[in-house]
Every structure is written in C-alpha cells, then in structure tokens.
Design a protein around this motif. Structure first.
Motif, PDB file in Angstrom:
ATOM      1  N   ALA A  34       0.860  -1.174   0.000  1.00 50.48           N
ATOM      2  CA  ALA A  34       0.000   0.000   0.000  1.00 50.48           C
ATOM      3  C   ALA A  34       0.901   1.230   0.000  1.00 50.48           C
ATOM      4  CB  ALA A  34      -0.919  -0.006   1.233  1.00 50.48           C
ATOM      5  N   PRO A  35       0.354   2.401  -0.324  1.00 53.31           N
ATOM      6  CA  PRO A  35       1.198   3.599  -0.293  1.00 53.31           C
ATOM      7  C   PRO A  35       1.913   3.747   1.047  1.00 53.31           C
ATOM      8  CG  PRO A  35      -0.899   4.089  -1.329  1.00 53.31           C
ATOM      9  CD  PRO A  35      -1.014   2.694  -0.808  1.00 53.31           C
ATOM     10  N   GLY A  36       3.234   3.867   0.997  1.00 53.32           N
ATOM     11  CA  GLY A  36       4.013   4.021   2.215  1.00 53.32           C
ATOM     12  C   GLY A  36       4.267   2.736   2.966  1.00 53.32           C
ATOM     13  N   ARG A  37       3.916   1.585   2.395  1.00 52.67           N
ATOM     14  CA  ARG A  37       4.083   0.306   3.097  1.00 52.67           C
ATOM     15  C   ARG A  37       4.794  -0.667   2.170  1.00 52.67           C
ATOM     16  NH1 ARG A  37      -0.860  -3.049   5.898  1.00 52.67           N
ATOM     17  NH2 ARG A  37      -1.102  -4.067   3.889  1.00 52.67           N
ATOM     18  N   SER A  38       6.034  -1.035   2.522  1.00 49.73           N
ATOM     19  CA  SER A  38       6.825  -1.876   1.642  1.00 49.73           C
ATOM     20  C   SER A  38       7.802  -2.710   2.467  1.00 49.73           C
ATOM     21  CB  SER A  38       7.569  -1.012   0.619  1.00 49.73           C
ATOM     22  OG  SER A  38       8.206  -1.810  -0.359  1.00 49.73           O
ATOM     23  N   LEU A  39       8.840  -3.226   1.823  1.00 51.12           N
ATOM     24  CA  LEU A  39       9.917  -3.968   2.471  1.00 51.12           C
ATOM     25  C   LEU A  39      11.245  -3.475   1.924  1.00 51.12           C
ATOM     26  CD1 LEU A  39       8.636  -7.679   2.255  1.00 51.12           C
ATOM     27  CD2 LEU A  39       8.539  -6.183   4.246  1.00 51.12           C
ATOM     28  N   ALA A  40      12.304  -3.695   2.689  1.00 53.22           N
ATOM     29  CA  ALA A  40      13.660  -3.456   2.208  1.00 53.22           C
ATOM     30  C   ALA A  40      14.494  -4.685   2.560  1.00 53.22           C
ATOM     31  CB  ALA A  40      14.253  -2.194   2.823  1.00 53.22           C
ATOM     32  N   PHE A  41      15.590  -4.893   1.806  1.00 52.63           N
ATOM     33  CA  PHE A  41      16.358  -6.129   1.931  1.00 52.63           C
ATOM     34  C   PHE A  41      17.829  -5.819   2.160  1.00 52.63           C
ATOM     35  CE2 PHE A  41      12.534  -7.031  -0.303  1.00 52.63           C
ATOM     36  CZ  PHE A  41      12.150  -8.286   0.121  1.00 52.63           C
ATOM     37  N   VAL A  42      18.413  -6.571   3.095  1.00 48.47           N
ATOM     38  CA  VAL A  42      19.823  -6.437   3.416  1.00 48.47           C
ATOM     39  C   VAL A  42      20.518  -7.718   2.964  1.00 48.47           C
ATOM     40  CG1 VAL A  42      21.522  -6.182   5.249  1.00 48.47           C
ATOM     41  CG2 VAL A  42      19.335  -4.960   5.377  1.00 48.47           C
ATOM     42  N   THR A  43      21.564  -7.593   2.176  1.00 50.96           N
ATOM     43  CA  THR A  43      22.306  -8.752   1.697  1.00 50.96           C
ATOM     44  C   THR A  43      23.601  -8.872   2.481  1.00 50.96           C
ATOM     45  OG1 THR A  43      21.382  -8.486  -0.528  1.00 50.96           O
ATOM     46  CG2 THR A  43      23.368  -9.848  -0.308  1.00 50.96           C
ATOM     47  N   LEU A  44      23.736  -9.962   3.213  1.00 52.17           N
ATOM     48  CA  LEU A  44      24.941 -10.214   3.996  1.00 52.17           C
ATOM     49  C   LEU A  44      26.004 -10.887   3.130  1.00 52.17           C
ATOM     50  CD1 LEU A  44      23.320 -11.542   7.283  1.00 52.17           C
ATOM     51  CD2 LEU A  44      24.364  -9.316   6.923  1.00 52.17           C
ATOM     52  N   PRO A  45      27.265 -10.813   3.540  1.00 58.52           N
ATOM     53  CA  PRO A  45      28.308 -11.547   2.816  1.00 58.52           C
ATOM     54  C   PRO A  45      27.943 -13.026   2.707  1.00 58.52           C
ATOM     55  CG  PRO A  45      29.287 -10.065   4.412  1.00 58.52           C
ATOM     56  CD  PRO A  45      27.807 -10.040   4.666  1.00 58.52           C
ATOM     57  N   GLU A  46      28.301 -13.638   1.589  1.00 60.00           N
ATOM     58  CA  GLU A  46      27.918 -15.026   1.326  1.00 60.00           C
ATOM     59  C   GLU A  46      28.404 -15.938   2.446  1.00 60.00           C
ATOM     60  OE1 GLU A  46      28.213 -18.390  -2.237  1.00 60.00           O
ATOM     61  OE2 GLU A  46      29.065 -16.380  -2.490  1.00 60.00           O
ATOM     62  N   GLY A  47      27.499 -16.796   2.904  1.00 64.39           N
ATOM     63  CA  GLY A  47      27.844 -17.764   3.935  1.00 64.39           C
ATOM     64  C   GLY A  47      27.695 -17.259   5.354  1.00 64.39           C
ATOM     65  N   GLN A  48      27.359 -15.972   5.541  1.00 65.03           N
ATOM     66  CA  GLN A  48      27.215 -15.425   6.892  1.00 65.03           C
ATOM     67  C   GLN A  48      25.746 -15.205   7.217  1.00 65.03           C
ATOM     68  OE1 GLN A  48      29.586 -11.921   7.672  1.00 65.03           O
ATOM     69  NE2 GLN A  48      31.359 -13.184   8.173  1.00 65.03           N
ATOM     70  N   ASP A  49      25.423 -15.357   8.516  1.00 64.98           N
ATOM     71  CA  ASP A  49      24.113 -14.971   9.000  1.00 64.98           C
ATOM     72  C   ASP A  49      24.308 -13.765   9.914  1.00 64.98           C
ATOM     73  OD1 ASP A  49      25.043 -15.950  11.449  1.00 64.98           O
ATOM     74  OD2 ASP A  49      24.074 -17.884  11.192  1.00 64.98           O
ATOM     75  N   PRO A  50      23.228 -13.110  10.364  1.00 62.49           N
ATOM     76  CA  PRO A  50      23.402 -11.918  11.217  1.00 62.49           C
ATOM     77  C   PRO A  50      24.213 -12.190  12.476  1.00 62.49           C
ATOM     78  CG  PRO A  50      21.171 -12.013  10.373  1.00 62.49           C
ATOM     79  CD  PRO A  50      21.817 -13.313   9.980  1.00 62.49           C
ATOM     80  N   ASP A  51      24.048 -13.379  13.052  1.00 64.58           N
ATOM     81  CA  ASP A  51      24.825 -13.755  14.238  1.00 64.58           C
ATOM     82  C   ASP A  51      26.321 -13.714  13.922  1.00 64.58           C
ATOM     83  OD1 ASP A  51      25.840 -14.850  16.535  1.00 64.58           O
ATOM     84  OD2 ASP A  51      24.980 -16.833  16.250  1.00 64.58           O
ATOM     85  N   ASP A  52      26.716 -14.375  12.831  1.00 64.35           N
ATOM     86  CA  ASP A  52      28.137 -14.363  12.418  1.00 64.35           C
ATOM     87  C   ASP A  52      28.616 -12.934  12.158  1.00 64.35           C
ATOM     88  OD1 ASP A  52      28.176 -17.168  12.399  1.00 64.35           O
ATOM     89  OD2 ASP A  52      27.430 -17.212  10.336  1.00 64.35           O
TER      90      ASP A  52
END
Length: 618
Positions: free
Chosen positions: A324-342
């Motif tokens: 909807a207007p003003g309602r969306s998503l954004a995406f963060v791409t981490l280095p390959e093989g890593q998760d946010p914890d790493d």
C-alpha cells in the motif's frame, strides 16, 4: 472475557478518533486528516496524523500506530477491558456479558499460561545447574554472556523423558499435552517433548510465555525443535522477540527480520534490540501485517547463503498483494555464507550497521531477481522478462501502487535494453539544425504521410520547451516524424535548433529567445497549464516524473502512426475478402491501438493524481 470482532468493529465505528485524541493532543486539519505533535515522543514539527475515515492514528516520526482501543491502552495506560468499557460508555454501547464457554476458554488459557511460565522457570534453573554444563559451553562458544542469557530467560531441558512432567505434575497431563510440553502417543504414557536442548522461551506481545524453541546440544536432528500449535501459540502469527522488539522499533524507527533465534539474541547483545524472527517457516501474511504495524518498511536481513536469499525472495512475493502507499519492504544482503549472528560477532556493531545502511528497496530486489532468472539474448527471452514483470505488478491489490510498479518496471526494461545513445556531431556556429533524411521506402513514406496526433504533438512540444535537456535524447526519432504544418512545425524546428546549439539552455531562456524570434504567441499558448493534462507540460513539477512521462508520450506518438496505418491496411484487406488470418491481424491491431490509448490515458491520470496530491500537501 472474549469480545466478538463484530462488537469491537462497531465500537471503533462509533468512536470519533480525532475527538478522542483531540482531548489531550492539539490537532489541526491537514487535507482529509488531522495532524499534531506526537504524544509518544518529543517533537516540534507535527508528524502525528489521525485519519477518522480509516480509524487509525500514525506517527511518521516514531511509528506509533493504532486505533481507538490502542490509544486508550498505550497512551492512557488502561487495561484492554477498561479501555473497551470506557469507549463503549461514551458511544452508548453495552459491553456484551461473558458467555459460559468464553469464560471457560479464558480460564483454561490462564492455566496454560501458568504452566508455560512454570516450565520456563524450571528450564532456566536447570541451565544454572550441573545438568546445564553442556548448554553453558554452547552459549560461551556462541559468544553469549550470562546477562544476555538472563535477559532472554534461556534454559536447558535435561535429556530425560519424565523430569519436566514430574516437576509440573500438579497441572495434570492433559494441560501439559495441550500446552505442547508433553507428547502423547496412543495409549502410552506421555513424555517430555524437549530433551537435551537449549531452551528459548517464545512470548506473545504481552510478554507471556506461549511456546519454546529448543536447540540441540551437539549433534542431532532436528537442530531446532519448536512447540506445536496450541491454544496459546499460532506459529504463523507469532514473531520471536516481538514483545521486546516493538518498543525498541518505535524508538529506532526500524525493525529487522532475521531467520533464527540466535540471530535475534546476538543482535540484542550487540545493542540492536529491534530484531524479530519467524519461527522456522516462511514469512506469512499475518506476520507481515504485524511488522507493518510497527514500521512502514521492515528490513529483511536473511542469511547470505542461497537458501537465505531464496527465503527473502519468497517474502518479497508474499508481500506484493499487501503493498500500500508508504508500506513496503527493504532487503539487506549479507556476505555469502554469513548470518546476522556471524556478521555482528565477527565484524562488530558498526560494521553491521554499515551493511544495514546499504539495504535495497523491494522493487530493486524483484527487478534484480527477474533479470537474473534466465538468459535475455533473444527477443522471446526479453518478452518473457517483460511478461514476468507485468505479472508481478499485476499481483498488487492497491491500484496506485500497482500502477507505479508497472511504470517503474517498464522504465527499467526500456532503459536496460535501450541502444547506446547516439553521438551528435558538433555543428558550426550559426549552422541550422536539419531533420534526418525523409524515409525512402514506400511503406515508411506511407506511415510518415499518415502524420501524428496533433494534440499529442502539441503536448510533446510543450514538454520539450519545459525540459530542453530532453531534446538531444529524442532528436532523431522526433525529426523522423512529420510534425504539424504551419506555426507549430516552424516552432518545433526552432526549439530543436536552439536546444542543440546550447546544450545548457534552460526553459526560461528558451522561452525568452523564442519570444524575440516571433514565436511568443504560439509558445505561450502551448505553455498554458490548463490546456495540457501531462506532468511534463506543467511548470514546477517533479523533474523525474516529467522525464519518465515525456519518454512515454514520445514512444506513444512514434507508435501511433504505424499502428493506425497497419490497421487501415488490415481493415482494407478484410473488406476485400475475409480470411481468418486477416481477421486475427485486425483484432491484434485494434488491441494494440487500444493499448496505446490506455497508456496515454494513464499518463493523464497519473498527472491528475500528482496534481491532487500536491494540492492536498499544500
């Protein structure tokens, strides 16, 4: 007490939200809404809006959002039922008396909540004992401190089939089975569901334990074991850490969605408290709606491997119908093989924040994915890309957002496959511009002879006068068309000549020069705003929108003569003698002709929408 959705909807409908909020917040009219300074955070410039038609308030500063009931609970601090009773009294409604079955369900749920809290306390105690030594080693290996373990009430389930059951025997087997703590198989004795696992309590938005996630210690499958769905726990509607992340998200004006428990916990330890995670499933519509109630654009930060990126793309597709207007998503791409914890453990918070700053919008993720989906070497493959993009835009339910995505995909497609810009030979001072040579084939001459839409040609010429920098990009195609005869044609040649003579020429200087050259009357007539329903003909409009819309108008103007001419030939051929091939050709051309008209109508509508929105903002 359980209240029906119908009663709550009626209560909201009878409550004037602006009147309710206006008792404590000074509101002023802003178009169809009311606005004021947000009561949930300190601000000097109003960013808090109240919409009576839709029945909600929203702050664009801190993302506070809710309806009349939420206002009473969050701003006034009332318990839910007290808020409902006060609003009902003001609206002249009677709160329904509780029925026996609802009271029984509420009492049973209270018992289940008590059992879950007791289990959580017992698991936490086991982590601190001798049995929890291996779990403590795991936590240290993951870099989690005792303070973090306490904050999340982490625990340990001993590798036993009976210890939890024995400890909670006062609740009875039936309640423990219903809560998902015990497993019952046919006529055998119930036994503990979680055994030899690090235990992670899952809480509802009010902070009550409703389920558990258990991570195996050492090797074993499954690595993570979640509670089953119960009267307290609906996996598809719950987000891990929502109770803690919601207030943090309001302060930070963002919320991160990661894949796993440990990602959330590691980020919290690093000082990023506004992270949540789905519970072992793809992100659902209900979870997306919860996220949007916190912030307009949640950040999806899934693992950097192929599986994580596929999960992110699935979430993108799942979100499309709900945009909807003003309602969306954004995406963060981490280095390959890593998760946010790493990433946060090895790189530190500052480096992780830098990664978050490079997030990409939903439209970018979709475009990139489709561009890489298959080769694009042949016309058929490129047509397939165009079709897939159109289908993606078509999924969106909101008409305004659907239109914008369609326009954006078309603009990107045209730009990506456009030929390299032509190099124009610099002309000597005083040398006049000349259009390209006339078409030499009979068919090309026939098309040119058919001419162009004079009204559209006037609009395009007005747009070129408003935006002279666009002329060099289109000079070849414009010159190959037969512009209108008389003053309009002479004005066109003068405009092109002046713009190519001085590439830095702006609109005001161009108009002044035209006036001195005897074109004042015709150019003034073209630039009257009320005569041209396009964004590129208006003064002071959005230059990006004008650039895109002018490209579209010229493309339509170029295509129309050829389609009209081919349609005339097809109709003549059909009149000379009916054949199925001739009929199909005529039908296809009529559709193409209508498509051009629709595209032109869309340009007019987009300009009108922009004008209305602009006037409301003013």
């Amino acid at each position: 007490m359980s209240l029906s959705p119908q009663f709550l909807d009626e209560l909201r409908a009878r409550t004037s939200l602006s009147a309710l909020i206006g008792k404590t917040v000074k509101l002023t009219r802003a178009g169809r809404e009311m606005k004021g300074c947000c009561p949930f955070h300190n601000e000097k410039t109003p960013s808090f809006y109240v919409n009576d038609d839709k029945g909600f308030y929203h702050c664009f500063g801190c993302s506070a959002h809710g309806d009349a009931i939420r206002w009473m609970t969050d701003q006034r601090g009332l318990p839910f039922m007290d808020a409902v009773k006060e609003l009902a009294a003001a609206a002249g409604l009677e709160v329904p008396a509780p029925d026996r079955r609802a009271a029984e369900r509420q009492e049973r749920a209270k018992g289940l909540h008590d059992a879950m809290q007791a289990a959580s306390d017992w698991f936490e105690a086991q982590l601190g004992g001798l049995d929890g030594a291996d779990a403590q080693v795991l936590l240290k290996k993951r870099g989690l401190t005792a303070v973090t373990a306490k904050a999340f009430n982490l625990g340990y389930a001993p590798d036993s089939r009976v210890k939890l059951r024995q400890h909670l025997k006062d609740y009875g087997d039936a309640a423990l089975i219903e809560a998902g703590l015990l497993i019952k198989v046919e006529d055998k004795e119930p036994y503990d569901r979680f055994r030899g696992r690090l235990m992670i309590p899952i809480r509802d938005p009010r902070g009550r334990v409703i389920a558990f996630g258990g991570r195996v210690i050492g090797d074993g499958e499954p690595k993570y074991l979640n509670s089953p769905d119960t009267p307290l726990f609906d996996k598809g509607r719950t987000l891990f850490n929502l109770d803690r992340a919601a207030p943090a998200a309001r302060k930070a004006n963002r919320v991160l969605v990661v894949e796993g428990y440990m990602d959330v916990i590691a980020l919290a330890q690093a000082g990023i408290a506004e992270a949540v995670a789905p519970l072992g499933t793809a992100l659902t519509e209900a979870q997306l709606e919860r996220l949007w109630r916190m912030v307009p654009v949640p950040l999806l930060c899934f693992d950097g491997d192929a599986a994580g990126q596929k999960a992110a793309l699935r979430a993108a597709h799942r979100a499309l119908p709900l945009l909807a207007p003003g309602r969306s998503l954004a995406f963060v791409t981490l280095p390959e093989g890593q998760d946010p914890d790493d990433a946060v453990r090895t790189r530190g918070r500052d480096a992780f924040e830098a990664i978050l700053q490079r997030s990409e919008p939903l439209v970018d993720r979709l475009w990139t994915a489709e561009l890489a989906a298959e080769p694009l070497d042949t016309p058929e493959q490129r047509a397939g890309l165009k079709r897939r993009l159109a289908e993606l835009a078509g999924i969106i339910a909101d008409p305004a957002v659907k239109y914008e995505y369609g326009q954006e995909f078309r603009r990107r497609f045209d730009a990506h496959f456009a030929p390299a810009p032509r190099q124009f030979q610099r002309r000597q001072s005083g040398e006049k511009w000349k259009p390209p040579p006339a078409p030499v084939t009979p068919d090309a001459k026939a098309v040119r002879a058919a001419g162009i839409d004079r009204v559209l040609a006037k609009a395009v010429l007005a747009g070129l006068i408003r935006h002279p920098a666009e002329i060099a990009r289109h000079v070849e195609v414009l010159g190959s068309l037969r512009m209108a005869d008389g003053a309009l044609g002479r004005l066109f040649e003068a405009v092109v000549d002046l713009a190519l003579e001085d590439r830095a020429l702006d609109s005001d200087r161009l108009v002044s020069i035209l006036a001195r050259s005897g074109f004042e009357a015709v150019s003034s007539d073209l630039l009257r705003a009320d005569t041209m329903p396009y964004s590129f003909t208006r003064a002071g409009g959005d230059p990006v929108r004008a650039h895109v819309d002018l490209d579209e108008a010229i493309a339509i103007m170029v295509a129309q003569p050829e389609v009209e001419q081919e349609l005339a030939h097809a109709t003549a051929a059909l009149q000379a003698g009916f054949t199925e091939e001739a009929f199909e050709r005529q039908v296809a051309l009529v559709k193409e002709q209508q498509a051009l008209r629709d595209r032109l109508a869309n340009l007019c509508q987009a300009a009108e929408d922009a004008r209305q929105f602009g006037s409301e903002d003013d």
